[in-house]
Structure formats: structure tokens, C-alpha cells
Design a protein around this motif. Structure first.
Motif, PDB file in Angstrom:
ATOM      1  N   ARG A 250      -5.476  -6.458  -7.233  1.00 60.30           N
ATOM      2  CA  ARG A 250      -6.119  -7.752  -7.011  1.00 60.30           C
ATOM      3  C   ARG A 250      -5.247  -8.852  -7.565  1.00 60.30           C
ATOM      4  NH1 ARG A 250     -12.630  -7.337  -7.597  1.00 60.30           N
ATOM      5  NH2 ARG A 250     -12.849  -5.635  -6.128  1.00 60.30           N
ATOM      6  N   ASP A 251      -5.058  -9.905  -6.779  1.00 63.47           N
ATOM      7  CA  ASP A 251      -4.377 -11.058  -7.367  1.00 63.47           C
ATOM      8  C   ASP A 251      -5.451 -11.981  -7.945  1.00 63.47           C
ATOM      9  OD1 ASP A 251      -3.670 -13.190  -4.497  1.00 63.47           O
ATOM     10  OD2 ASP A 251      -5.486 -12.189  -5.147  1.00 63.47           O
ATOM     11  N   LEU A 252      -5.037 -12.927  -8.746  1.00 65.27           N
ATOM     12  CA  LEU A 252      -6.021 -13.727  -9.466  1.00 65.27           C
ATOM     13  C   LEU A 252      -6.898 -14.552  -8.540  1.00 65.27           C
ATOM     14  CD1 LEU A 252      -4.048 -14.814 -12.661  1.00 65.27           C
ATOM     15  CD2 LEU A 252      -5.847 -13.103 -12.448  1.00 65.27           C
ATOM     16  N   SER A 253      -6.338 -14.930  -7.364  1.00 67.10           N
ATOM     17  CA  SER A 253      -7.132 -15.731  -6.435  1.00 67.10           C
ATOM     18  C   SER A 253      -8.093 -14.849  -5.624  1.00 67.10           C
ATOM     19  CB  SER A 253      -6.198 -16.444  -5.464  1.00 67.10           C
ATOM     20  OG  SER A 253      -5.606 -15.479  -4.618  1.00 67.10           O
ATOM     21  N   LEU A 254      -7.932 -13.558  -5.701  1.00 68.27           N
ATOM     22  CA  LEU A 254      -8.699 -12.554  -4.950  1.00 68.27           C
ATOM     23  C   LEU A 254      -8.367 -12.557  -3.456  1.00 68.27           C
ATOM     24  CD1 LEU A 254     -12.332 -12.675  -6.418  1.00 68.27           C
ATOM     25  CD2 LEU A 254     -10.520 -11.079  -6.966  1.00 68.27           C
ATOM     26  N   GLU A 255      -7.404 -13.392  -3.042  1.00 65.77           N
ATOM     27  CA  GLU A 255      -7.123 -13.503  -1.606  1.00 65.77           C
ATOM     28  C   GLU A 255      -6.371 -12.292  -1.051  1.00 65.77           C
ATOM     29  OE1 GLU A 255      -8.374 -15.711   0.358  1.00 65.77           O
ATOM     30  OE2 GLU A 255      -9.333 -16.777  -1.295  1.00 65.77           O
ATOM     31  N   LYS A 256      -5.562 -11.658  -1.886  1.00 65.45           N
ATOM     32  CA  LYS A 256      -4.733 -10.574  -1.344  1.00 65.45           C
ATOM     33  C   LYS A 256      -5.100  -9.224  -1.963  1.00 65.45           C
ATOM     34  CE  LYS A 256      -0.730 -13.532  -1.021  1.00 65.45           C
ATOM     35  NZ  LYS A 256       0.396 -13.841  -1.867  1.00 65.45           N
ATOM     36  N   SER A 257      -6.349  -9.001  -2.180  1.00 66.24           N
ATOM     37  CA  SER A 257      -6.739  -7.751  -2.838  1.00 66.24           C
ATOM     38  C   SER A 257      -6.748  -6.590  -1.859  1.00 66.24           C
ATOM     39  CB  SER A 257      -8.125  -7.908  -3.442  1.00 66.24           C
ATOM     40  OG  SER A 257      -8.103  -8.985  -4.354  1.00 66.24           O
ATOM     41  N   THR A 258      -6.238  -5.458  -2.307  1.00 68.98           N
ATOM     42  CA  THR A 258      -6.188  -4.280  -1.438  1.00 68.98           C
ATOM     43  C   THR A 258      -6.574  -3.025  -2.212  1.00 68.98           C
ATOM     44  OG1 THR A 258      -3.898  -3.792  -1.961  1.00 68.98           O
ATOM     45  CG2 THR A 258      -4.275  -5.181  -0.037  1.00 68.98           C
ATOM     46  N   ARG A 259      -6.989  -2.031  -1.449  1.00 66.43           N
ATOM     47  CA  ARG A 259      -7.207  -0.704  -2.035  1.00 66.43           C
ATOM     48  C   ARG A 259      -6.250   0.244  -1.305  1.00 66.43           C
ATOM     49  NH1 ARG A 259     -13.126   1.911  -2.439  1.00 66.43           N
ATOM     50  NH2 ARG A 259     -13.368   0.166  -3.859  1.00 66.43           N
ATOM     51  N   THR A 260      -5.481   0.986  -2.060  1.00 62.46           N
ATOM     52  CA  THR A 260      -4.523   1.908  -1.437  1.00 62.46           C
ATOM     53  C   THR A 260      -4.800   3.331  -1.927  1.00 62.46           C
ATOM     54  OG1 THR A 260      -2.915   1.726  -3.210  1.00 62.46           O
ATOM     55  CG2 THR A 260      -2.657   0.186  -1.399  1.00 62.46           C
ATOM     56  N   ARG A 261      -4.312   4.263  -1.154  1.00 62.83           N
ATOM     57  CA  ARG A 261      -4.342   5.642  -1.652  1.00 62.83           C
ATOM     58  C   ARG A 261      -2.933   6.203  -1.529  1.00 62.83           C
ATOM     59  NH1 ARG A 261      -7.660   9.331   2.659  1.00 62.83           N
ATOM     60  NH2 ARG A 261      -6.572   8.709   4.537  1.00 62.83           N
TER      61      ARG A 261
END
Ligand code: SF4
Ligand code: SF4
Length: 338
Positions: A250-261
């Protein structure tokens, strides 16, 4: 359906396969082999024994984004474009391993990433010869009954092709090949029985799941775990190992948050570490024993083991630990102590 493909027609066969999608086949990479995209039939290493990384790489990516998060929409799945792939030259053990992966990933809840790639893959198997590490015969994975589209049996100057799916039949019918004669089937039977005699390694697989499960204190585990480097290499190269871990970024702005495996290994200390610092398998011995337990347990749908006897874990172990030797020692000692 069976057809005969003379080897001089292999190039035509290959060009036709290319119409189905990208063709990937075993190629040489220094001293090892790898499934790779190829353009011509000359690039294929027909006499390879095993690739280092198994075909699972086509269905479960080493690291991939699976979800994205935005403050307004929350979590949404990542959609991927999957290309059609023809996986050429897959051996029986690896086809059986894909079946095990199917039983895991295509059961409810279905893994959509796996399902998408799997349905876009046309599998062409090929017969092979065992080396010093192969023991697929001991676990019944030296032949295939299903889970392929075509299977090529090498009869010397020709292949006897067997179909395993409707897509395989349609493909073969488009080629206008000859039907096999009774002599072709005789040659096939002879080839298979001669091959049976070439296996040098035998796993004592009878009752193995129970023996491994009921001998957690055997001194065999400690003896081999001491040599083990806990590098996780054996799980990486295993065609049926499929553990993964999930990371959130998660970035602080929440704009580029991802979940990866990403691929993970039960041999790594972090794999069984949970919140609060508790680790279910804190020692190398715990992890060593766990892996053997997992591989020797029964896959409920097929009734076979989770190991298909490809020999990769032994062939590529940097500590020289031999999977069959460990288990046969365990079986031997457990019989002695009954
Ligand atoms: S590859 Fe060999 S050394 Fe590495 S974790 Fe597996 S058994 Fe241990
Ligand atoms: S445990 Fe070893 S021999 Fe068995 S399937 Fe995995 S890599 Fe192959």
C-alpha cells in the motif's frame, strides 16, 4: 483415437500446432533443460529427461498481482489476458502432476487465474526413458490415462499418437494421418515393456502415507535434516508443490495498493510463522519431516501420492539428498521396529 506420424512429417505437424497458439517445448539451457517458447521443431530437445522448472510455471506464476485496492471501489480482481499455449513434449509424470494441480486449483473455490491459463493450454505429451533419478513407475505416474490432448509414443522412425480430448481428436483429424496397424501396437507394447526394465530406482510406496505419518520420531528424519540446507530448492522444482504467500503493498495515498501472490516454500522458516511470532515448524527438522509427509500423503481425488516420481528434488538438491533413499530408509527402519 490413434494415428501414425512418420518422423519425416514432424515439421508439418509442428507447423500445424503453431496454428493453435504459441508452442513451448523443452530446450537445452547449458546443462539443464527448460520449457521455452520455440519457433522451429529443430529447437526441441526430444531426448530430455526432465526440465529443472516443471510445467506448473505455465499455470501458477512465480509472482503476480491478484487484487487491486482503491478507496472508492475497495478490492477488485486483476484481469489478465491469457494467450493460447501449446505445451509440447510433456512427460507422463508431469501430466500426472498437472492433474494433481487441477484437483487443487479447479476445486471450489476455483482459482480463476489458474483456470484461465489451464483452459488455454493444449498439452502434447511424449514418451520418455528413465534416468538414475526417475521413480515414476513406483508411484504409478509412468503412464497417462487422461489430462492431455495428444500423446506421442516414440516407435523409432514414427510416433503412435493417442488422443486424450475432443480438441486433440479434432486436431488429429485435420492432419489426414494413417491409422496404426496391429504391428504398430506390438512395437508399442515391446517399447513399453523394455522401458519398464530400465528403471533403476524403486520407492517402497506400499502404505507409505501411513508409515511416514506414524513415524515422526524416526532417527531417519534427523539424519537427513542435518545435511539439508533448508534452501527450498526441492519445493521450487517439484511439479506438485504449490504453496504461495500473499503480500499487500500500500502506498500512503492508497491509490496504488495491490495484493500479490508469489511462490513460497514450506522449507523456509517464514512459511509457518504467524502473527504474534508463533511458528508451527520452527526447526529445519520440523520442516524437513513436513515436506516428506506432504509429498507422501494421498491425493484424495486420484488416490495416488502427491509425488509423481519425477526425481527433480533429488537431481537438483545442492546437499545431495535423495528423496527415495530417505523414504526407503524410513520404511526399512519402521519395518525393523515392528
Ligand atoms: S533442496 Fe535439498 S538442501 Fe534444499 S531444502 Fe530441499 S532437501 Fe534441503
Ligand atoms: S517430491 Fe520430488 S520426485 Fe516427487 S514429484 Fe516432487 S520433485 Fe518430483
Amino acid at each position: 483415437m490413434h494415428k501414425i506420424l512418420p518422423k519425416e512429417n514432424l515439421r508439418n505437424f509442428f507447423e500445424k500446432l503453431k496454428e493453435l497458439g504459441e508452442v513451448h517445448a523443452p530446450v537445452r539451457r547449458g546443462t539443464i533443460f527448460a520449457f521455452s517458447k520455440i519457433e522451429s521443431v529443430e529447437q526441441i530437445e526430444f531426448s530430455y529427461v526432465r526440465t529443472m522448472i516443471p510445467p506448473k510455471k505455465y499455470f501458477i506464476q512465480t509472482c503476480e498481482e491478484i487484487l487491486r485496492f482503491t478507496p472508492d471501489k475497495g478490492y477488485s480482481p486483476v484481469t489478465t489476458e491469457t494467450k493460447k499455449v501449446v505445451l509440447f513434449g510433456v512427460h507422463a509424470c508431469d501430466i500426472n502432476a498437472i492433474k494433481i494441480l487441477d484437483n487443487v486449483f479447479l476445486e471450489e473455490p476455483v482459482d480463476l487465474f489458474y483456470e484461465e491459463r489451464r483452459k488455454n493450454t493444449f498439452i502434447v505429451g511424449i514418451s520418455c526413458e528413465p534416468d538414475d533419478f526417475c521413480f515414476c513407475k513406483s508411484v504409478g505416474a509412468d503412464s497417462v490415462q487422461d489430462n492431455y490432448d495428444l500423446f506421442l509414443y516414440d516407435l523409432g522412425d514414427r510416433y503412435l499418437i493417442d488422443t486424450g480430448s475432443r480438441a486433440g481428436e479434432e486436431f488429429l483429424l485435420s492432419l489426414n494421418l494413417q491409422n496404426p496397424t496391429s504391428t504398430d501396437f506390438e512395437v508399442l507394447r515391446k517399447m513399453l515393456s523394455e522401458r519398464d526394465l530400465k528403471f533403476k530406482k524403486t520407492l517402497n510406496a506400499q502404505g507409505l502415507a501411513q508409515i511416514v505419518d506414524s513415524n515422526p520420531s524416526s532417527e531417519v528424519w534427523g539424519r537427513y535434516a542435518e545435511k539439508c540446507l533448508a534452501c527450498g530448492g526441492c519445493t521450487l522444482v517439484c511439479p506438485t508443490c504449490r504453496c504461495y504467500s500473499i503480500d499487500e503493498f500500500r502506498d500512503l495515498s492508497l491509490e496504488k495498493s495491490t495484493r500479490t501472490r508469489r511462490w513460497d516454500s514450506c522449507f523456509l522458516r517464514s512459511h509457518a510463522l504467524v502473527a504474534g511470532g508463533l511458528n508451527f515448524r520452527p526447526t529445519r527438522l520440523d520442516r524437513f519431516r513436513h515436506r516428506y509427509n506432504c509429498k507422501s500423503s494421498i491425493e484424495w481425488k486420484s488416490g495416488g501420492l502427491f509425488c509423481v516420481g519425477c526425481g527433480r528434488c533429488s537431481a537438483f538438491c545442492p546437499a545431495g539428498i535423495d528423496h527415495v533413499e530417505v523414504l526407503n530408509n524410513l520404511v526399512h527402519l519402521s519395518v525393523m521396529t515392528i
